[in-house]
Design a protein around this motif. Structure first.
Motif, mmCIF file in Angstrom:
data_model
loop_
_atom_site.group_PDB
_atom_site.id
_atom_site.type_symbol
_atom_site.label_atom_id
_atom_site.label_comp_id
_atom_site.label_asym_id
_atom_site.label_seq_id
_atom_site.Cartn_x
_atom_site.Cartn_y
_atom_site.Cartn_z
ATOM 1 N N ALA A 1 -11.808 -4.156 -10.589
ATOM 2 C CA ALA A 1 -12.463 -5.371 -10.112
ATOM 3 C C ALA A 1 -11.434 -6.370 -9.607
ATOM 4 C CB ALA A 1 -13.299 -5.995 -11.220
ATOM 5 N N ASP A 2 -11.744 -6.980 -8.477
ATOM 6 C CA ASP A 2 -10.993 -8.138 -8.002
ATOM 7 C C ASP A 2 -11.668 -9.420 -8.469
ATOM 8 O OD1 ASP A 2 -9.013 -6.781 -6.057
ATOM 9 O OD2 ASP A 2 -10.975 -5.972 -5.476
ATOM 10 N N LEU A 3 -12.926 -9.286 -8.886
ATOM 11 C CA LEU A 3 -13.668 -10.387 -9.483
ATOM 12 C C LEU A 3 -14.515 -9.830 -10.614
ATOM 13 C CD1 LEU A 3 -14.797 -13.281 -9.624
ATOM 14 C CD2 LEU A 3 -16.481 -12.614 -7.878
ATOM 15 N N THR B 1 -12.900 -5.575 1.417
ATOM 16 C CA THR B 1 -12.246 -4.477 0.691
ATOM 17 C C THR B 1 -12.214 -4.746 -0.816
ATOM 18 O OG1 THR B 1 -10.039 -5.470 0.928
ATOM 19 C CG2 THR B 1 -10.775 -3.959 2.668
ATOM 20 N N LYS B 2 -12.713 -5.897 -1.238
ATOM 21 C CA LYS B 2 -12.655 -6.294 -2.647
ATOM 22 C C LYS B 2 -13.874 -5.782 -3.418
ATOM 23 C CE LYS B 2 -8.945 -8.905 -2.075
ATOM 24 N NZ LYS B 2 -7.642 -8.577 -2.670
ATOM 25 N N ARG B 3 -13.676 -5.687 -4.749
ATOM 26 C CA ARG B 3 -14.744 -5.170 -5.588
ATOM 27 C C ARG B 3 -15.056 -6.143 -6.725
ATOM 28 N NH1 ARG B 3 -16.533 -0.398 -4.412
ATOM 29 N NH2 ARG B 3 -17.641 -0.337 -6.396
ATOM 30 N N VAL B 4 -16.345 -6.114 -7.134
ATOM 31 C CA VAL B 4 -16.841 -7.005 -8.189
ATOM 32 C C VAL B 4 -17.454 -6.177 -9.303
ATOM 33 C CG1 VAL B 4 -18.435 -8.887 -8.744
ATOM 34 C CG2 VAL B 4 -17.354 -8.804 -6.489
ATOM 35 N N THR C 1 -9.268 -4.745 -18.834
ATOM 36 C CA THR C 1 -8.365 -3.715 -18.302
ATOM 37 C C THR C 1 -8.767 -3.260 -16.901
ATOM 38 O OG1 THR C 1 -9.636 -1.904 -19.296
ATOM 39 C CG2 THR C 1 -7.888 -2.887 -20.632
ATOM 40 N N ARG C 2 -9.985 -3.595 -16.464
ATOM 41 C CA ARG C 2 -10.459 -3.224 -15.130
ATOM 42 C C ARG C 2 -9.991 -4.206 -14.058
ATOM 43 N NH1 ARG C 2 -10.988 1.518 -15.074
ATOM 44 N NH2 ARG C 2 -9.736 1.333 -16.959
ATOM 45 N N LEU C 3 -9.485 -5.373 -14.469
ATOM 46 C CA LEU C 3 -9.162 -6.425 -13.506
ATOM 47 C C LEU C 3 -7.897 -6.079 -12.731
ATOM 48 C CD1 LEU C 3 -10.263 -9.267 -12.702
ATOM 49 C CD2 LEU C 3 -8.504 -10.224 -14.209
ATOM 50 N N HIS C 4 -7.991 -6.104 -11.407
ATOM 51 C CA HIS C 4 -6.830 -5.847 -10.554
ATOM 52 C C HIS C 4 -5.860 -7.024 -10.611
ATOM 53 C CE1 HIS C 4 -9.481 -3.056 -7.859
ATOM 54 N NE2 HIS C 4 -9.012 -2.417 -8.912
ATOM 55 N N GLY C 5 -4.614 -6.766 -10.269
ATOM 56 C CA GLY C 5 -3.633 -7.829 -10.175
ATOM 57 C C GLY C 5 -4.090 -8.893 -9.187
ATOM 58 N N GLU D 1 -7.869 -17.338 -3.796
ATOM 59 C CA GLU D 1 -7.100 -17.910 -4.906
ATOM 60 C C GLU D 1 -7.537 -17.272 -6.226
ATOM 61 O OE1 GLU D 1 -6.266 -22.353 -6.847
ATOM 62 O OE2 GLU D 1 -7.080 -22.152 -4.811
ATOM 63 N N GLN D 2 -6.584 -17.010 -7.103
ATOM 64 C CA GLN D 2 -6.912 -16.463 -8.424
ATOM 65 C C GLN D 2 -7.309 -17.603 -9.360
ATOM 66 O OE1 GLN D 2 -3.721 -14.828 -10.870
ATOM 67 N NE2 GLN D 2 -5.055 -13.166 -11.542
ATOM 68 N N LYS D 3 -8.464 -17.458 -9.985
ATOM 69 C CA LYS D 3 -8.933 -18.481 -10.910
ATOM 70 C C LYS D 3 -9.630 -17.839 -12.097
ATOM 71 C CE LYS D 3 -9.507 -22.660 -8.118
ATOM 72 N NZ LYS D 3 -8.796 -23.530 -9.058
ATOM 73 N N PHE D 4 -9.617 -18.568 -13.224
ATOM 74 C CA PHE D 4 -10.302 -18.142 -14.434
ATOM 75 C C PHE D 4 -11.208 -19.308 -14.840
ATOM 76 C CE2 PHE D 4 -6.024 -16.303 -14.356
ATOM 77 C CZ PHE D 4 -6.351 -14.956 -14.239
#
Length: 474
Positions: A148-150, A79-82, A182-186, A47-50
């Motif tokens: 980044a995905d996170l 496959t995700k990046r932080v 600007t590094r944050l992935h959709g 889930e996408q959260k802020f």
């Protein structure tokens, strides 16, 4: 064996359990860490959260999140990046190493993943055969070429000195906007973890300007309202289990002072009751008895006198004609014997022409306020030069001492109940003035404070017996 398999399965499914598992029994949860785990778990589940987390120091904020959550997130989503960010490269590298080491220790057992031998530095590591991983940088170190995905930002300011520097606050926010955001992935998520130093820090700006739907976990060291996230009673400490009980809180508040306690420990850069100017000292007036009866206001609200002994204008003229400059503030204050009344206010970001127009406007509206005190620094001399020969009564004021000294000189007038501001039902703009007063000296702006203290310091002259009384009370 059965118990171990059960613990592993719990650690896979639940971040709360993973934190305990990955620390091999050396970590203990408390209500506030349970709450954090509950809120960040959905990120690992896709889930996408802020999320904003505000906590006092030494209460496990980094151990619970930055040192541990990226490893869980990446192992569950290989496959995700932080990207993890802090005020210094050295601290960011520590966060990277802590997460890398957890993957080395439990990755194979829990998720059948390993650290790639080709990319395994503390500040830049990847999972073998999947592409997921983590980089860790200082706030000014940049993250060029990485996505980044996170995104996790943990304490972008090192100390109060940095947080109180407008240059540094602007720099941190610029890095946030132009580099890391600007590094944050959709579909990517953001976690920001901080102890608060200043109301205009990164969290302060994001709460005002960001269009993200932030989940805010504000966890003060001592509960102070009925809406506490942990449903604590007012006065209940956050984590007595770590030794941070009521006695610790009482002692710490004395040790660090009310200003640091309010910001660093309560996550409230502006003390709820004020610092130099206490909120409960504020007294109000209304224009007449009819207004008072209409709104059913009590006897503590005063009716404005008809005649005054003296009326003045007071101006703080600091302008750069930019969106980041301070405001220009112009006040009208009157004195009736030993009482002082704020009657009007001009307040905006202004350049020289608009400042001149504002002074003309206030002078036309309040002709009895002949004395116009203008601080003789910044843009004050230019303003007076432009109006010379047009307006009478312009008096340059040489600042006597620092801003705090001038505020402390008139704070006894507020404490004694001799200063009256218009009631918010009468003049809604007064709420901005009050917030600036109680936030001073660690608020974002101080232009209204400067204008008010300048006027009061001038109006009180000649009231020696009254001031002697104030000194006796102090």
């Amino acid at each position: 064996m059965i118990r171990e398999e059960a613990n592993k399965e719990l650690a896979r499914r639940s971040y709360r359990d993973y934190v305990e598992y990955a620390h091999f029994g050396l970590y203990k949860h408390f209500p506030h860490t349970d709450l954090i785990c509950e809120h960040i778990q959905p990120i690992a589940d896709g889930e996408q959260k802020f999320i904003i987390i505000e906590m006092p120091p030494r209460h496990g904020k980094s151990m619970t999140t930055t040192e541990t959550f990226p490893s869980y997130f990446v192992m569950k989503n290989p496959t995700k990046r932080v990207i993890t960010v802090s005020y210094a490269d050295t601290l960011a590298r520590k966060f990277g190493r802590k997460n890398r080491d957890k993957v080395k220790l439990v990755g194979q057992k829990l998720f059948n993943v390993n650290i790639s031998p080709l990319v395994s530095k503390a500040n830049d590591w990847e999972l073998e055969n999947s592409g997921g991983g983590m980089i860790s940088v200082g706030i000014t170190g940049g993250a060029t070429g990485h996505g980044a995905d996170l995104l996790v930002i943990d304490d972008p300011f090192k100390n109060r000195e940095e947080a109180e520097s407008l240059l540094m606050r602007d720099k941190v926010f610029e890095e946030w906007e132009s580099t890391f955001l600007t590094r944050l992935h959709g579909g990517g998520s953001i976690i920001i973890i901080m102890t608060r130093w200043h109301e205009d820090d990164l969290i302060g700006r994001l709460l005002k300007k960001s269009n993200f739907k932030w989940e805010r976990l504000r966890l003060p060291a001592v509960a102070e309202d009925e809406n506490d996230l942990l449903q604590r009673e007012v006065g209940e400490p956050l984590c007595p289990g770590l030794g941070y009980d009521k006695k610790w809180a009482d002692d710490k508040k004395v040790q660090v002072g009310s200003r640091t306690w309010a910001s660093l420990y309560q996550q409230r850069p502006s003390p709820a009751d004020g610092n130099i100017f206490k909120r409960h000292w504020i007294r109000y007036y209304v224009p007449n008895d009819e207004f008072k009866r209409k709104y059913n206001l009590g006897d503590e609200v005063k009716v404005l006198p008809r005649l005054f002994d003296k009326s003045v204008q007071s101006w703080d003229c600091t302008f750069k004609d930019t969106k980041k400059s301070d405001f220009v503030a112009g006040h009208v204050w009157n004195r009736k014997q030993g009482e002082f009344f704020m009657l009007d206010r001009e307040h905006d970001r202004m350049n020289l022409p608009t400042t001149i127009s504002a002074i003309r406007r206030l002078s036309t509206k309040w002709p009895d306020a002949i004395a116009k005190y203008i601080e003789d620094k910044a843009n004050g001399p230019a303003v007076m030069q432009m109006l010379k020969g047009e307006l009478t009564g312009m008096i340059p004021v040489e600042p006597d001492g620092g801003k705090e000294a001038r505020a402390n000189a008139v704070s006894p007038l507020f404490e004694a109940g001799n200063v009256y501001l218009p009631h918010p039902l009468y003049k809604p703009w007064v709420e901005e003035v009050i917030e600036e007063l109680v936030s001073f000296p660690n608020g974002q702006h101080d232009d209204d404070v400067d204008a008010a203290t300048q006027a009061l310091n001038k109006l009180r002259i000649g009231k020696k017996s009254l001031l002697d009384r104030y000194r006796d009370l102090m």
